[in-house]
Every structure is written in C-alpha cells, then in structure tokens.
Design a protein around this motif. Structure first.
Motif, PDB file in Angstrom:
ATOM      1  N   VAL A   1      15.639  -3.346  -1.128  1.00 51.30           N
ATOM      2  CA  VAL A   1      15.706  -2.307  -2.285  1.00 51.30           C
ATOM      3  C   VAL A   1      14.408  -3.061  -3.115  1.00 51.30           C
ATOM      4  O   VAL A   1      14.339  -4.023  -3.492  1.00 51.30           O
ATOM      5  CB  VAL A   1      16.923  -2.577  -3.075  1.00 51.30           C
ATOM      6  N   SER A   2      13.965  -1.941  -3.984  1.00 55.48           N
ATOM      7  CA  SER A   2      12.809  -2.296  -4.850  1.00 55.48           C
ATOM      8  C   SER A   2      12.825  -1.514  -5.974  1.00 55.48           C
ATOM      9  O   SER A   2      12.985  -0.297  -6.125  1.00 55.48           O
ATOM     10  CB  SER A   2      11.405  -2.293  -4.152  1.00 55.48           C
ATOM     11  N   LEU A   3      12.201  -1.973  -7.186  1.00 59.59           N
ATOM     12  CA  LEU A   3      11.923  -1.082  -8.419  1.00 59.59           C
ATOM     13  C   LEU A   3      10.302  -1.571  -8.902  1.00 59.59           C
ATOM     14  O   LEU A   3      10.035  -2.802  -8.910  1.00 59.59           O
ATOM     15  CB  LEU A   3      12.830  -1.852  -9.253  1.00 59.59           C
ATOM     16  N   THR A   4       9.709  -0.350  -9.317  1.00 59.48           N
ATOM     17  CA  THR A   4       8.192  -0.976  -9.845  1.00 59.48           C
ATOM     18  C   THR A   4       8.143  -0.217 -10.976  1.00 59.48           C
ATOM     19  O   THR A   4       7.751   1.089 -11.152  1.00 59.48           O
ATOM     20  CB  THR A   4       7.376  -0.304  -8.852  1.00 59.48           C
ATOM     21  N   PRO A   5       8.418  -0.697 -12.249  1.00 58.16           N
ATOM     22  CA  PRO A   5       7.774  -0.217 -13.677  1.00 58.16           C
ATOM     23  C   PRO A   5       6.444  -0.501 -13.815  1.00 58.16           C
ATOM     24  O   PRO A   5       5.849  -1.362 -13.177  1.00 58.16           O
ATOM     25  CB  PRO A   5       8.600  -0.989 -14.421  1.00 58.16           C
ATOM     26  N   GLY A   6       6.044   0.301 -14.773  1.00 59.14           N
ATOM     27  CA  GLY A   6       4.463   0.094 -14.937  1.00 59.14           C
ATOM     28  C   GLY A   6       4.046   0.778 -16.482  1.00 59.14           C
ATOM     29  O   GLY A   6       4.884   1.385 -17.277  1.00 59.14           O
ATOM     30  N   VAL A   7       2.773   0.260 -16.915  1.00 55.81           N
ATOM     31  CA  VAL A   7       2.202   0.655 -18.351  1.00 55.81           C
ATOM     32  C   VAL A   7       0.958   1.006 -17.992  1.00 55.81           C
ATOM     33  O   VAL A   7       0.362   0.716 -17.088  1.00 55.81           O
ATOM     34  CB  VAL A   7       2.608  -0.548 -19.322  1.00 55.81           C
ATOM     35  N   GLY A   8       0.628   2.161 -18.653  1.00 57.25           N
ATOM     36  CA  GLY A   8      -0.570   2.481 -18.856  1.00 57.25           C
ATOM     37  C   GLY A   8      -1.448   2.605 -20.131  1.00 57.25           C
ATOM     38  O   GLY A   8      -0.972   3.181 -21.160  1.00 57.25           O
TER      39      GLY A   8
ATOM     40  N   GLY B   1       1.025 -11.392  -5.114  1.00 60.72           N
ATOM     41  CA  GLY B   1       2.486 -11.463  -4.796  1.00 60.72           C
ATOM     42  C   GLY B   1       2.836 -12.652  -4.360  1.00 60.72           C
ATOM     43  O   GLY B   1       2.455 -13.380  -3.981  1.00 60.72           O
ATOM     44  N   VAL B   2       4.293 -12.716  -4.191  1.00 60.43           N
ATOM     45  CA  VAL B   2       5.002 -13.788  -3.734  1.00 60.43           C
ATOM     46  C   VAL B   2       6.153 -12.945  -2.838  1.00 60.43           C
ATOM     47  O   VAL B   2       7.036 -12.203  -3.336  1.00 60.43           O
ATOM     48  CB  VAL B   2       5.638 -14.769  -4.710  1.00 60.43           C
ATOM     49  N   ARG B   3       6.239 -13.711  -1.667  1.00 61.85           N
ATOM     50  CA  ARG B   3       7.345 -13.117  -0.499  1.00 61.85           C
ATOM     51  C   ARG B   3       7.986 -14.088   0.058  1.00 61.85           C
ATOM     52  O   ARG B   3       7.344 -14.980   0.650  1.00 61.85           O
ATOM     53  CB  ARG B   3       6.618 -12.251   0.425  1.00 61.85           C
ATOM     54  N   THR B   4       9.298 -14.195  -0.046  1.00 64.73           N
ATOM     55  CA  THR B   4      10.173 -15.159   0.745  1.00 64.73           C
ATOM     56  C   THR B   4      11.196 -14.281   1.693  1.00 64.73           C
ATOM     57  O   THR B   4      10.912 -13.098   1.827  1.00 64.73           O
ATOM     58  CB  THR B   4      11.034 -15.889  -0.311  1.00 64.73           C
ATOM     59  N   LYS B   5      11.940 -15.128   2.369  1.00 62.29           N
ATOM     60  CA  LYS B   5      12.920 -14.225   3.186  1.00 62.29           C
ATOM     61  C   LYS B   5      13.893 -13.525   2.445  1.00 62.29           C
ATOM     62  O   LYS B   5      14.699 -12.798   3.007  1.00 62.29           O
ATOM     63  CB  LYS B   5      13.388 -15.342   4.038  1.00 62.29           C
ATOM     64  N   ALA B   6      13.963 -13.864   1.168  1.00 65.22           N
ATOM     65  CA  ALA B   6      15.154 -13.286   0.270  1.00 65.22           C
ATOM     66  C   ALA B   6      14.638 -12.053  -0.677  1.00 65.22           C
ATOM     67  O   ALA B   6      15.358 -11.167  -0.942  1.00 65.22           O
ATOM     68  CB  ALA B   6      16.025 -14.246  -0.202  1.00 65.22           C
ATOM     69  N   PHE B   7      13.422 -12.386  -1.128  1.00 63.78           N
ATOM     70  CA  PHE B   7      12.900 -11.467  -2.076  1.00 63.78           C
ATOM     71  C   PHE B   7      11.441 -11.275  -2.164  1.00 63.78           C
ATOM     72  O   PHE B   7      10.854 -12.281  -1.602  1.00 63.78           O
ATOM     73  CB  PHE B   7      13.437 -11.907  -3.767  1.00 63.78           C
ATOM     74  N   PHE B   8      10.688 -10.607  -2.964  1.00 59.62           N
ATOM     75  CA  PHE B   8       9.459 -10.462  -3.116  1.00 59.62           C
ATOM     76  C   PHE B   8       9.175  -9.945  -4.602  1.00 59.62           C
ATOM     77  O   PHE B   8       9.927  -9.094  -4.919  1.00 59.62           O
ATOM     78  CB  PHE B   8       8.646  -9.401  -1.881  1.00 59.62           C
ATOM     79  N   VAL B   9       8.170 -10.298  -4.944  1.00 63.42           N
ATOM     80  CA  VAL B   9       7.586  -9.985  -6.498  1.00 63.42           C
ATOM     81  C   VAL B   9       6.072  -9.667  -6.199  1.00 63.42           C
ATOM     82  O   VAL B   9       5.427 -10.677  -5.898  1.00 63.42           O
ATOM     83  CB  VAL B   9       7.917 -10.970  -7.465  1.00 63.42           C
ATOM     84  N   ASP B  10       5.587  -8.451  -6.689  1.00 59.54           N
ATOM     85  CA  ASP B  10       4.490  -8.064  -6.547  1.00 59.54           C
ATOM     86  C   ASP B  10       3.647  -7.536  -8.030  1.00 59.54           C
ATOM     87  O   ASP B  10       4.504  -6.859  -8.803  1.00 59.54           O
ATOM     88  CB  ASP B  10       4.002  -7.250  -5.470  1.00 59.54           C
ATOM     89  N   VAL B  11       2.512  -7.887  -8.428  1.00 62.31           N
ATOM     90  CA  VAL B  11       1.909  -7.225  -9.543  1.00 62.31           C
ATOM     91  C   VAL B  11       0.613  -6.639  -9.217  1.00 62.31           C
ATOM     92  O   VAL B  11      -0.092  -7.102  -8.163  1.00 62.31           O
ATOM     93  CB  VAL B  11       1.593  -8.218 -10.773  1.00 62.31           C
ATOM     94  N   ALA B  12       0.199  -5.572  -9.611  1.00 59.47           N
ATOM     95  CA  ALA B  12      -1.093  -4.784  -9.460  1.00 59.47           C
ATOM     96  C   ALA B  12      -1.504  -4.379 -10.786  1.00 59.47           C
ATOM     97  O   ALA B  12      -0.972  -3.672 -11.473  1.00 59.47           O
ATOM     98  CB  ALA B  12      -0.933  -3.881  -8.461  1.00 59.47           C
ATOM     99  N   GLY B  13      -2.922  -4.114 -10.895  1.00 55.86           N
ATOM    100  CA  GLY B  13      -3.613  -3.554 -11.949  1.00 55.86           C
ATOM    101  C   GLY B  13      -4.647  -2.513 -11.294  1.00 55.86           C
ATOM    102  O   GLY B  13      -5.429  -2.927 -10.160  1.00 55.86           O
TER     103      GLY B  13
ATOM    104  N   LEU C   1       4.889  -3.524 -11.620  1.00 48.49           N
ATOM    105  CA  LEU C   1       5.397  -4.902 -11.183  1.00 48.49           C
ATOM    106  C   LEU C   1       6.637  -4.363 -10.288  1.00 48.49           C
ATOM    107  O   LEU C   1       7.152  -3.594 -10.706  1.00 48.49           O
ATOM    108  CB  LEU C   1       6.096  -5.637 -12.613  1.00 48.49           C
ATOM    109  N   THR C   2       6.409  -4.936  -9.161  1.00 52.50           N
ATOM    110  CA  THR C   2       7.405  -4.531  -8.149  1.00 52.50           C
ATOM    111  C   THR C   2       8.453  -5.965  -7.902  1.00 52.50           C
ATOM    112  O   THR C   2       7.880  -6.856  -7.604  1.00 52.50           O
ATOM    113  CB  THR C   2       6.897  -4.045  -6.984  1.00 52.50           C
ATOM    114  N   GLY C   3       9.689  -5.484  -8.171  1.00 58.12           N
ATOM    115  CA  GLY C   3      10.587  -6.552  -7.592  1.00 58.12           C
ATOM    116  C   GLY C   3      11.469  -6.080  -6.705  1.00 58.12           C
ATOM    117  O   GLY C   3      11.993  -4.788  -6.519  1.00 58.12           O
TER     118      GLY C   3
END
Length: 530
Positions: A78-85, A479-491, A524-526
């Motif tokens: 399950v993931s969620l990606t908020p952003g700002v422009g 980003g960081v990815r483990t066996k339980a979670f992941f966090v990514d950022v992008a511009g 940002l995606t968590g």
C-alpha cells in the motif's frame, strides 16, 4: 456553446494560442490539447525516472502505464504519494505590427499547489515454487493517479494602438469585420436585444454595448446596386490616441485524475500480461482579468470565470516479455477516453464612468452552463529495460499520441458551432506525435538513486514563427527499500515555451505574448509491504 472568452486557448492550465499569426488553435481546441497532454505521473519511483516504466514492472505506476507490470509483484503493498508544485511563467510582448515601442517588459507570475500524486494498494498472489502451474501468480491493484496538472498563473503587459486594441475587437462583433454584411447586421440585432431583455446579457459584446463602451451608429451602405446608400448600423467606440496599455492576469487551477482497477498475471516468469479500467475525473477553474488604459486612465476591466468538470472512462492492455535475464520488453495500448463535461461560466465588465450608458458602468452576463463531451485518442506505449545485475537498471519508453484525432460532441446530439470549430482546429492544426522517456536507477544495498528525462513533442503541425512548443521534463530521485517498507522522493522540473493572444481581430494581427512555463514538482512516496 459556452460563452466566448477573450483569451483564445489553454495549455497545462495556462493559455496557448496560435500556430500561425492571427490564426489560433484556441477555444475548445486548446482545451482538448490540455486534456490530452499528460505529464509524468505515479509514485516517486516512477517520477524519479521521468515516468519511464512501461517495461519495468513491480511499481504502482504500472496501473496507468502498463498493467502487465503488476505481474512482477511477489508481495502486497500500500502506498501514498503527496506532492507540491512550484510554477513560474515569464511573459514578454511579441514585437509584431500590433506592438508599440521597441522595449517590452518581462512580467513573471507564480502558481504553487499541494496535491496527491497517487494512492493505492496492490494485492499480490505468488504461487509456491513447487507448484506445477505455468501461471506463477498475479496481482490486483486499485488506486488513484493524478495524470495532468492544470495549475498555472500568467501575467503580462502589452502596449498597442487603438486599431489593434480590444476596442477594435468590439468594433468587429463576433469577429465579423464586414459591417455591410447581413451577418454583421444580425450580430448587432442580437447585441441590441440583450440590452432590451431586462439586461440579460450573454457575452462580452452585449456587456460592452450595455456599459457604453460601444454604440451602434447609423451609416450609409457604401455597397453597390440596390444596397448602395441605404442606412445600416455599425459598432463604434471612442477613438483613443497614443499608446494603449493592456494588462491581464490569468489563474488556472485543477487537474485530470484517474481511478483505476487492474490485474497483471505472470506466466512462467517470462511473460506478463495485464489489463485495467480507468475512471477519469476532471476539474478545472480558470479566472482571467483583462484591462486597457489610455491617457493615464483605466478604460475598462473584464473578468471571465469558467469552471469545467467531467467524468470519463477508458481501458488498457499491456504485455511485458522477459526476453533475457537482463532484458525486458514491454508494450501497452489504451483505448480512447470518453469524458462527459459540464461548464459553468460568466463574464463581468466594468467600464470607466465617462463611457457609462443608461444601464450603468458595471454589468455581468447571466450565469451559463453547457454540457458536452470529448473523446481523446488512443495511446500506445513501448519500452525496454536493461538490468545491470544488483547495481541498477536503464529503462526507456516511447509513446504515440494522436492529437489530431480528438473530437467534441454535444451530449444531446444537437449541433454546436463552437464545438464544430474546435473539431476543425484539432484536425487541421494538431499532429500525431511520439514522446520519449528515459530513466536510470543505481542501487547500493537498501538505497536507490534515480534520474530521468522526458521529451513531449510539439503537437502543432506548423509552427510558423511561433516558438517550438515541445515540453522537457528533467527528474531526479532517491529512496530506501527494505523488506517491510519503502520511502522514495522525486523532483520533476518542466520547461516549455508558449505563445498567447488575448483576442482575435478580423483583419489585423492582434497583440501577442511569448511566455516560458517552468514548474518544479516534488513528491514523496511512503509504502508498506505485507
């Protein structure tokens, strides 16, 4: 038909016009382009690759690009990606025959926004390795993706003369410059009747007559034969001497988003097949304020308001082939998207009191609504990914979009001149293009670093003297990815150039504006794996 705005076209929330001088791909054609021209979208992982994920797999962004990629999942997420422009438009008057003076100021305007880029869940089902079935598993996904960003602000200042001003546009009601024609006389009757029906105004021409900016005067017909010498009417405005200053502020908000359901299956860990259905949601609000001043006095201010909402549907199919352990090839097609649209609009005009007629110096049109639909063309994608062992990968996509194939219709089957003109402008002014996206990811243990570039081709057939209106997207992410979670950022940084004209004249070139559109979006995606 919706009311006619002074601004002629819209792109990515701003205004787009003119593939050639004095001939705009405006109005509905500009709206269609904005709905078709979608930006890189999805999770921060996809955005860090500039949207290049058609052959990649195992990313929620595959739900809208190539649902076959869902077949790569081995765990649910399950993931969620908020952003700002953050956007900036820099506008400068074009030095054409309508421009007065040799120095044109550059004017900047910003538009910032907070948004939800994507949100969703993927349910994966992987068969045990000792299972004898050729179908190794599959994943079902549902979620939300923001496909296009309409947020933009544009401000400019023009200097022109009376013959190229908006007063000249008012002397040509409904863009008709032949005052001896029957259609011109009919136009004047329509304008006059607006003022007689309890002030029920329907357009800017009626408002100009009601506030006294325009008067209908009697003249002798200069024609030949029986028409010669007969009394007819023509629109007249006060003649202004010297330079005339024009200012306009345009603010557009909203987005095109999609709610998707999709499934991807895995056949023998070599062939991945998927499909999905998307429900489109469109929401756009545009407000523009246009004014002219002469001899140090404000002559008038006109404000246009338009809110467009819509709901639509499409479907897509995709496939990814593991051609070799280090090579994946992918392709997908999406059906035409049908969107049913509704518009709510009105225009107000405030004139200098020195022009005021009996109806007053401030008038508005009656609020109007209009229902219609658009069918945007099918899209086709192809891509390849090269895996670089455990250190990362390289990926690239191409996308075909048939801009010239979009079509408007009324929802009740009736004819509408505005939609018909829009369809003609689309067919004659737009072309079919191929867009390109490339991306790369480097891996070090649980850490990821990404970069990408996307080129969206100029959709116009003939640019003339206009700037090339291709769009360039530059992206980076980590980003960081483990066996339980992941966090990514992008511009993602967008840069493009556009050409805008505030109105059209029957015989003369109107004032125009060149502007650059630059926008930076951070996401940002968590996510959680389960």
């Amino acid at each position: 038909m919706k009311h006619t705005f002074m601004g002629l076209a819209t792109l990515l929330g701003g205004f787009l016009a003119l593939s050639q001088p004095a001939q705009a791909q405006g109005g509905y054609a500009g709206d269609a382009l904005m709905y078709m021209r979608q930006n890189p979208s999805g999770t921060a992982r996809s955005l860090g690759l500039a949207g290049a994920n058609v052959s990649l797999g195992a990313d929620f962004g595959n739900l809208t690009s190539n649902p076959a990629g869902l077949g790569f999942y081995t765990k649910s997420e399950v993931s969620l990606t908020p952003g700002v422009g953050f956007g900036t438009a820099n506008a400068t008057q074009v030095g054409n025959s309508a421009a007065v003076g040799g120095s044109y100021p550059s004017v900047s305007q910003t538009a910032n926004s907070f948004h939800m880029a994507s949100a969703g869940v993927v349910f994966a089902n992987r068969r045990p390795d000792n299972d004898g079935s050729d179908w190794r598993g599959g994943s079902f996904a549902l979620g939300f993706t923001r496909l296009a960003d309409f947020n933009q602000a544009l401000r400019y200042q023009n200097t022109t003369d009376d013959n190229h001003s908006f007063f000249q546009r008012l002397r040509e009601p409904y863009n008709n410059g032949d005052y001896t024609s029957a259609s011109y006389q009919n136009n004047l009757d329509d304008i006059f009747n607006q003022a007689q029906t309890n002030g029920t105004y329907t357009n800017i021409d009626g408002l100009a007559f009601g506030t006294g900016l325009v008067d209908q005067i009697k003249v002798d017909n200069p024609g030949t034969g029986s028409a010669q010498g007969k009394t007819i009417f023509r629109n007249a405005t006060p003649v202004r001497n010297g330079a005339i200053t024009q200012n306009e502020d345009i603010l557009t908000k909203g987005s095109l988003s999609q709610f998707d359901l999709g499934y991807g299956g895995n056949y023998r860990d070599r062939l991945y097949i998927g499909g999905g259905v998307g429900v489109v949601s469109l929401n756009r609000t545009r407000t523009s304020t246009f004014s002219e001043s002469s001899s140090g006095e404000l002559d008038f201010v006109s404000t246009d308001y338009l809110k467009t909402t819509g709901t639509g549907i499409n479907a897509r199919l995709g496939v990814i082939v593991r051609a070799a352990d280090a090579l994946r090839l992918g392709a997908s097609v999406q059906t035409p998207t049908y969107i049913r649209l509704n518009e709510v609009y009105n225009t107000s005009l405030v004139a200098n009191t020195k022009y005021a007629a009996n109806n007053g110096s401030s008038l508005s049109t009656a609020p109007g609504t209009f229902d219609y639909s658009i069918t945007t063309p099918f899209r086709a994608n192809g891509g390849a990914t090269v895996l670089l062992g455990k250190v990362g990968f390289l990926t690239g996509d191409v996308e075909y979009v048939g801009y010239s194939q979009a079509k408007f219709k009324t929802t009740d089957g009736s004819s509408d001149i505005g939609l018909e003109d829009g369809n003609a402008s689309i067919a004659n002014g737009y072309r079919n293009v191929v867009n390109a996206r490339v991306g790369a990811e480097a891996r070090l243990d649980i850490f990821r670093v990404r970069a990408g570039y996307a080129y969206y081709a100029d959709p116009y057939k003939n640019g003339g003297d206009s700037p090339s209106r291709n769009q360039n997207y530059f992206s980076a992410g980590a980003g960081v990815r483990t066996k339980a979670f992941f966090v990514d950022v992008a511009g993602v940084y967008l840069t493009s150039k556009e050409l805008y004209q505030p109105y059209q004249l029957a015989r003369l070139v109107p004032p125009m504006v060149n502007y650059s559109n630059n926008r930076f979006t951070a996401s940002l995606t968590g996510g959680l794996l389960f």
